[in-house]
Scaffold this motif. Structure first.
Motif, PDB file in Angstrom:
ATOM      1  N   VAL A   1       0.845  -1.196   0.000  1.00 25.69           N
ATOM      2  CA  VAL A   1       0.000   0.000   0.000  1.00 25.69           C
ATOM      3  C   VAL A   1       0.879   1.243   0.000  1.00 25.69           C
ATOM      4  O   VAL A   1       0.680   2.170  -0.775  1.00 25.69           O
ATOM      5  CB  VAL A   1      -0.926   0.005   1.231  1.00 25.69           C
ATOM      6  CG1 VAL A   1      -1.730   1.291   1.269  1.00 25.69           C
ATOM      7  CG2 VAL A   1      -1.837  -1.200   1.210  1.00 25.69           C
ATOM      8  N   GLU A   2       1.866   1.238   0.857  1.00 21.79           N
ATOM      9  CA  GLU A   2       2.717   2.406   1.036  1.00 21.79           C
ATOM     10  C   GLU A   2       3.432   2.797  -0.253  1.00 21.79           C
ATOM     11  O   GLU A   2       3.526   3.965  -0.591  1.00 21.79           O
ATOM     12  CB  GLU A   2       3.739   2.078   2.130  1.00 21.79           C
ATOM     13  CG  GLU A   2       4.460   3.261   2.697  1.00 21.79           C
ATOM     14  CD  GLU A   2       5.489   2.797   3.712  1.00 21.79           C
ATOM     15  OE1 GLU A   2       6.599   3.316   3.698  1.00 21.79           O
ATOM     16  OE2 GLU A   2       5.155   1.861   4.496  1.00 21.79           O
ATOM     17  N   HIS A   3       3.955   1.817  -0.969  1.00 17.57           N
ATOM     18  CA  HIS A   3       4.746   2.105  -2.173  1.00 17.57           C
ATOM     19  C   HIS A   3       3.966   1.919  -3.466  1.00 17.57           C
ATOM     20  O   HIS A   3       4.549   2.011  -4.532  1.00 17.57           O
ATOM     21  CB  HIS A   3       5.975   1.179  -2.227  1.00 17.57           C
ATOM     22  CG  HIS A   3       6.937   1.376  -1.092  1.00 17.57           C
ATOM     23  ND1 HIS A   3       7.833   2.405  -1.044  1.00 17.57           N
ATOM     24  CD2 HIS A   3       7.127   0.672   0.046  1.00 17.57           C
ATOM     25  CE1 HIS A   3       8.538   2.327   0.064  1.00 17.57           C
ATOM     26  NE2 HIS A   3       8.118   1.277   0.756  1.00 17.57           N
ATOM     27  N   SER A   4       2.685   1.614  -3.390  1.00 21.46           N
ATOM     28  CA  SER A   4       1.894   1.226  -4.571  1.00 21.46           C
ATOM     29  C   SER A   4       2.674   0.227  -5.406  1.00 21.46           C
ATOM     30  O   SER A   4       2.811   0.401  -6.617  1.00 21.46           O
ATOM     31  CB  SER A   4       1.555   2.411  -5.465  1.00 21.46           C
ATOM     32  OG  SER A   4       1.095   3.457  -4.739  1.00 21.46           O
ATOM     33  N   ALA A   5       3.151  -0.791  -4.778  1.00 21.70           N
ATOM     34  CA  ALA A   5       3.984  -1.760  -5.487  1.00 21.70           C
ATOM     35  C   ALA A   5       3.124  -2.686  -6.338  1.00 21.70           C
ATOM     36  O   ALA A   5       2.003  -3.012  -5.955  1.00 21.70           O
ATOM     37  CB  ALA A   5       4.784  -2.580  -4.495  1.00 21.70           C
ATOM     38  N   GLU A   6       3.659  -3.067  -7.486  1.00 23.25           N
ATOM     39  CA  GLU A   6       2.928  -3.981  -8.354  1.00 23.25           C
ATOM     40  C   GLU A   6       3.547  -5.374  -8.345  1.00 23.25           C
ATOM     41  O   GLU A   6       2.873  -6.353  -8.648  1.00 23.25           O
ATOM     42  CB  GLU A   6       2.894  -3.428  -9.785  1.00 23.25           C
ATOM     43  CG  GLU A   6       1.958  -2.237  -9.883  1.00 23.25           C
ATOM     44  CD  GLU A   6       2.009  -1.551 -11.223  1.00 23.25           C
ATOM     45  OE1 GLU A   6       2.381  -2.194 -12.225  1.00 23.25           O
ATOM     46  OE2 GLU A   6       1.688  -0.358 -11.261  1.00 23.25           O
ATOM     47  N   VAL A   7       4.849  -5.427  -8.063  1.00 25.17           N
ATOM     48  CA  VAL A   7       5.513  -6.726  -8.020  1.00 25.17           C
ATOM     49  C   VAL A   7       6.293  -6.823  -6.707  1.00 25.17           C
ATOM     50  O   VAL A   7       6.982  -5.882  -6.324  1.00 25.17           O
ATOM     51  CB  VAL A   7       6.488  -6.908  -9.210  1.00 25.17           C
ATOM     52  CG1 VAL A   7       7.145  -8.277  -9.143  1.00 25.17           C
ATOM     53  CG2 VAL A   7       5.771  -6.733 -10.532  1.00 25.17           C
ATOM     54  N   VAL A   8       6.137  -7.935  -6.009  1.00 22.64           N
ATOM     55  CA  VAL A   8       6.961  -8.147  -4.822  1.00 22.64           C
ATOM     56  C   VAL A   8       7.707  -9.471  -4.971  1.00 22.64           C
ATOM     57  O   VAL A   8       7.143 -10.472  -5.392  1.00 22.64           O
ATOM     58  CB  VAL A   8       6.151  -8.157  -3.506  1.00 22.64           C
ATOM     59  CG1 VAL A   8       5.500  -6.824  -3.273  1.00 22.64           C
ATOM     60  CG2 VAL A   8       5.122  -9.237  -3.513  1.00 22.64           C
ATOM     61  N   ILE A   9       8.988  -9.410  -4.653  1.00 21.05           N
ATOM     62  CA  ILE A   9       9.813 -10.606  -4.746  1.00 21.05           C
ATOM     63  C   ILE A   9      10.022 -11.149  -3.336  1.00 21.05           C
ATOM     64  O   ILE A   9      10.572 -10.467  -2.479  1.00 21.05           O
ATOM     65  CB  ILE A   9      11.170 -10.273  -5.391  1.00 21.05           C
ATOM     66  CG1 ILE A   9      10.958  -9.703  -6.797  1.00 21.05           C
ATOM     67  CG2 ILE A   9      12.061 -11.496  -5.435  1.00 21.05           C
ATOM     68  CD1 ILE A   9      12.218  -9.135  -7.430  1.00 21.05           C
ATOM     69  N   VAL A  10       9.542 -12.340  -3.110  1.00 22.14           N
ATOM     70  CA  VAL A  10       9.760 -12.993  -1.818  1.00 22.14           C
ATOM     71  C   VAL A  10      10.965 -13.908  -1.994  1.00 22.14           C
ATOM     72  O   VAL A  10      10.882 -14.924  -2.674  1.00 22.14           O
ATOM     73  CB  VAL A  10       8.519 -13.801  -1.388  1.00 22.14           C
ATOM     74  CG1 VAL A  10       8.758 -14.459  -0.037  1.00 22.14           C
ATOM     75  CG2 VAL A  10       7.288 -12.901  -1.328  1.00 22.14           C
TER      76      VAL A  10
ATOM     77  N   ALA B   1      -2.353 -13.538  -0.747  1.00 17.77           N
ATOM     78  CA  ALA B   1      -2.756 -12.252  -0.169  1.00 17.77           C
ATOM     79  C   ALA B   1      -2.225 -11.097  -1.017  1.00 17.77           C
ATOM     80  O   ALA B   1      -2.914 -10.102  -1.230  1.00 17.77           O
ATOM     81  CB  ALA B   1      -2.254 -12.145   1.259  1.00 17.77           C
ATOM     82  N   VAL B   2      -0.994 -11.246  -1.496  1.00 13.49           N
ATOM     83  CA  VAL B   2      -0.396 -10.221  -2.352  1.00 13.49           C
ATOM     84  C   VAL B   2      -1.250 -10.037  -3.608  1.00 13.49           C
ATOM     85  O   VAL B   2      -1.541  -8.927  -4.041  1.00 13.49           O
ATOM     86  CB  VAL B   2       1.054 -10.592  -2.729  1.00 13.49           C
ATOM     87  CG1 VAL B   2       1.571  -9.726  -3.864  1.00 13.49           C
ATOM     88  CG2 VAL B   2       1.959 -10.472  -1.518  1.00 13.49           C
ATOM     89  N   ARG B   3      -1.695 -11.153  -4.163  1.00  8.65           N
ATOM     90  CA  ARG B   3      -2.507 -11.083  -5.372  1.00  8.65           C
ATOM     91  C   ARG B   3      -3.849 -10.392  -5.075  1.00  8.65           C
ATOM     92  O   ARG B   3      -4.343  -9.592  -5.870  1.00  8.65           O
ATOM     93  CB  ARG B   3      -2.772 -12.491  -5.917  1.00  8.65           C
ATOM     94  CG  ARG B   3      -3.290 -12.504  -7.341  1.00  8.65           C
ATOM     95  CD  ARG B   3      -3.740 -13.887  -7.740  1.00  8.65           C
ATOM     96  NE  ARG B   3      -4.973 -14.269  -7.055  1.00  8.65           N
ATOM     97  CZ  ARG B   3      -6.195 -13.963  -7.496  1.00  8.65           C
ATOM     98  NH1 ARG B   3      -6.341 -13.303  -8.607  1.00  8.65           N
ATOM     99  NH2 ARG B   3      -7.256 -14.341  -6.814  1.00  8.65           N
ATOM    100  N   LEU B   4      -4.430 -10.686  -3.919  1.00 13.76           N
ATOM    101  CA  LEU B   4      -5.699 -10.055  -3.552  1.00 13.76           C
ATOM    102  C   LEU B   4      -5.561  -8.536  -3.479  1.00 13.76           C
ATOM    103  O   LEU B   4      -6.486  -7.805  -3.763  1.00 13.76           O
ATOM    104  CB  LEU B   4      -6.191 -10.594  -2.211  1.00 13.76           C
ATOM    105  CG  LEU B   4      -6.844 -11.966  -2.237  1.00 13.76           C
ATOM    106  CD1 LEU B   4      -7.219 -12.387  -0.841  1.00 13.76           C
ATOM    107  CD2 LEU B   4      -8.073 -11.956  -3.128  1.00 13.76           C
ATOM    108  N   MET B   5      -4.379  -8.101  -3.068  1.00  8.61           N
ATOM    109  CA  MET B   5      -4.136  -6.665  -2.964  1.00  8.61           C
ATOM    110  C   MET B   5      -3.989  -6.035  -4.337  1.00  8.61           C
ATOM    111  O   MET B   5      -3.944  -4.819  -4.469  1.00  8.61           O
ATOM    112  CB  MET B   5      -2.853  -6.398  -2.183  1.00  8.61           C
ATOM    113  CG  MET B   5      -2.848  -6.921  -0.787  1.00  8.61           C
ATOM    114  SD  MET B   5      -3.649  -5.791   0.313  1.00  8.61           S
ATOM    115  CE  MET B   5      -2.675  -4.330   0.041  1.00  8.61           C
ATOM    116  N   GLY B   6      -3.837  -6.861  -5.349  1.00  9.66           N
ATOM    117  CA  GLY B   6      -3.697  -6.337  -6.700  1.00  9.66           C
ATOM    118  C   GLY B   6      -2.255  -6.273  -7.168  1.00  9.66           C
ATOM    119  O   GLY B   6      -1.963  -5.668  -8.198  1.00  9.66           O
ATOM    120  N   ALA B   7      -1.359  -6.886  -6.427  1.00 12.03           N
ATOM    121  CA  ALA B   7       0.036  -6.943  -6.857  1.00 12.03           C
ATOM    122  C   ALA B   7       0.377  -8.395  -7.207  1.00 12.03           C
ATOM    123  O   ALA B   7      -0.455  -9.275  -7.059  1.00 12.03           O
ATOM    124  CB  ALA B   7       0.948  -6.436  -5.757  1.00 12.03           C
TER     125      ALA B   7
END
Lengths: 293, 120
Positions: free
Chosen positions: A202-211, A233-239
């Protein structure tokens, strides 16, 4: 009318304050808990007299027919003196048993005193001695509690610090975040990781996160489950989540365990994951012509 | 249609804004309303904004999944946008990770995706 046992004890302690103090001191010496290596005679005596004075005060005020409750208000001064002394002593490396023995060493000198003054009335002597024993035991137990509470607090603090240290979310690029996981991933940490990650999205409006799981020692079904839930959960957020750092070994284990990652993107290294992330957010890394060697 | 949810029509896209105080009846009404509007207006895209939702339960989760399935059947691509972290965690916890639904960070992200596909 007979005087209450505690009043009697208090009077006894006050009457021969120095005598009891000396005897207590001597008993500690004999029991080997005096620790002359850590405290000078003067300091030790000061600690003991503080404690003994507070003790005599409390004895004058408590009702021995009630159960001994060190947590009660009437004990507050003694509790304070006790915790101060415990703190000072533990800081210098005194063991818990030594602290307990330190308190219990008060029994003997007081019994001797009681014997001197009440030898004519053995019944009364016995009952007062029993009451005194109860009180001192309660004090010794309180010290133990204090030790345990102190230790628990340290453990809790370290756990919290470790938790915080181990889940940093880093922005790699505009709209690209990574969370490098290190160590073990239990339910508690998985929850923390998910929370941190989602809030950062949310904070960074991130679209991709690498775990990145390069630093995760063991991947079993539970860990895999945590990872997949985080990805969901990440996908639910739209990322989108990319799980990176899957070593050949881990890939084999995961298949053997029957873990199905479904639609979640996986990459062997964080480098490959970053390349994929760039592709998705529409960036490209290119070599500057002149720098070619 | 109650005030707990509103449907706006922009070009060929229907925007659904769900408020926090939505009740179970509201959300069932919304389902009916939305499906009718999709057909009547020949909408090709639907964006459901749930940024105001702070709490979800299995019922809301199921309806969200249903909303996107219905829209998809009616040939409208549906995006759920603006989900809060706590809501996402709850849904995953409940095992309702909306497998068939598309998601986006925000309304503008969803519109961009719809435009890219020529649906808006």
């Amino acid at each position: 009318m007979t005087v209450a046992p505690t009043t009697e004890l208090s009077r006894l302690l006050r009457e021969d304050f120095d005598g009891v103090l000396d005897a207590w001191f001597a008993t500690q010496k004999r029991e080997g808990v005096r620790r002359p290596d850590l405290f000078s005679d003067r300091e030790s005596r000061r600690q003991l007299s503080d404690l003994l004075r507070a003790f005599a005060e409390v004895l004058a005020r408590i009702d021995i027919t009630e159960p001994v409750d060190i947590e009660a208000d009437v004990w507050s001064e003694l509790r304070l003196a006790l915790s101060e002394i415990t703190l000072v002593r533990t800081e210098r490396g005194v063991a818990p048993w030594e602290m307990t023995a330190f308190i219990l060493a008060l029994k003997q000198p007081v019994f001797v005193k009681l014997n001197e003054s009440l030898s004519g009335t053995p019944d009364r002597l016995l009952s007062i001695a029993a009451d005194f024993g109860r009180i001192v035991d309660a004090l010794a137990m309180h010290i133990n509690e204090y030790f345990i509470a102190e230790r628990d607090e340290i453990i809790e603090r370290q756990r919290a610090e470790m938790m915080e240290l181990s889940t940093p979310v880093v922005q790699l690029w505009e709209r690209v975040l990574t969370i490098p996981l290190i160590g073990t991933l239990d339910s508690m940490r998985a929850q923390e990781v998910m929370e941190n990650l989602l809030n950062s999205i949310v904070e960074h409006s991130a679209e991709v996160v690498i775990v990145d799981i390069t630093g995760v020692r063991v991947v079993d079904t539970q860990v895999a489950q945590h990872l997949l839930r985080t990805a969901a959960a990440v996908r639910l957020m739209g990322a989108e989540a990319i799980i990176s750092g899957i070593s050949p070994k881990i890939a084999q284990t995961m298949v053997e365990l029957g873990v199905d990652v479904g639609e979640v993107t996986t990459r062997p290294s964080i480098r490959a994951a970053l390349a994929e992330a760039f592709r998705r957010v529409g960036f490209q890394i290119s070599r500057i012509e002149d720098s070619r060697v | 249609m109650s005030e707990a949810a509103s449907i706006y029509s922009v070009d060929k896209v229907l925007l659904v804004a769900i408020r926090d105080n939505i009740t179970d009846t509201d959300i069932i009404n919304l389902q009916e309303d939305l499906s009718e509007r999709i057909v009547n207006e020949a909408a090709r895209g639907v964006v459901i904004d749930i940024a105001a939702l702070e709490i979800v339960d299995t019922f809301v989760g199921r309806i969200l999944a249903q909303l996107s399935s219905i829209s998809r059947l009616l040939a409208a691509e549906t995006y759920i946008v603006g989900m809060r972290p706590a809501v996402a965690m709850t849904l995953v916890e409940l095992g309702m990770d909306l497998p068939g639904s598309k998601t986006a960070l925000s309304l503008s992200h969803a519109l961009r995706s719809l435009k890219a596909k020529g649906l808006a």
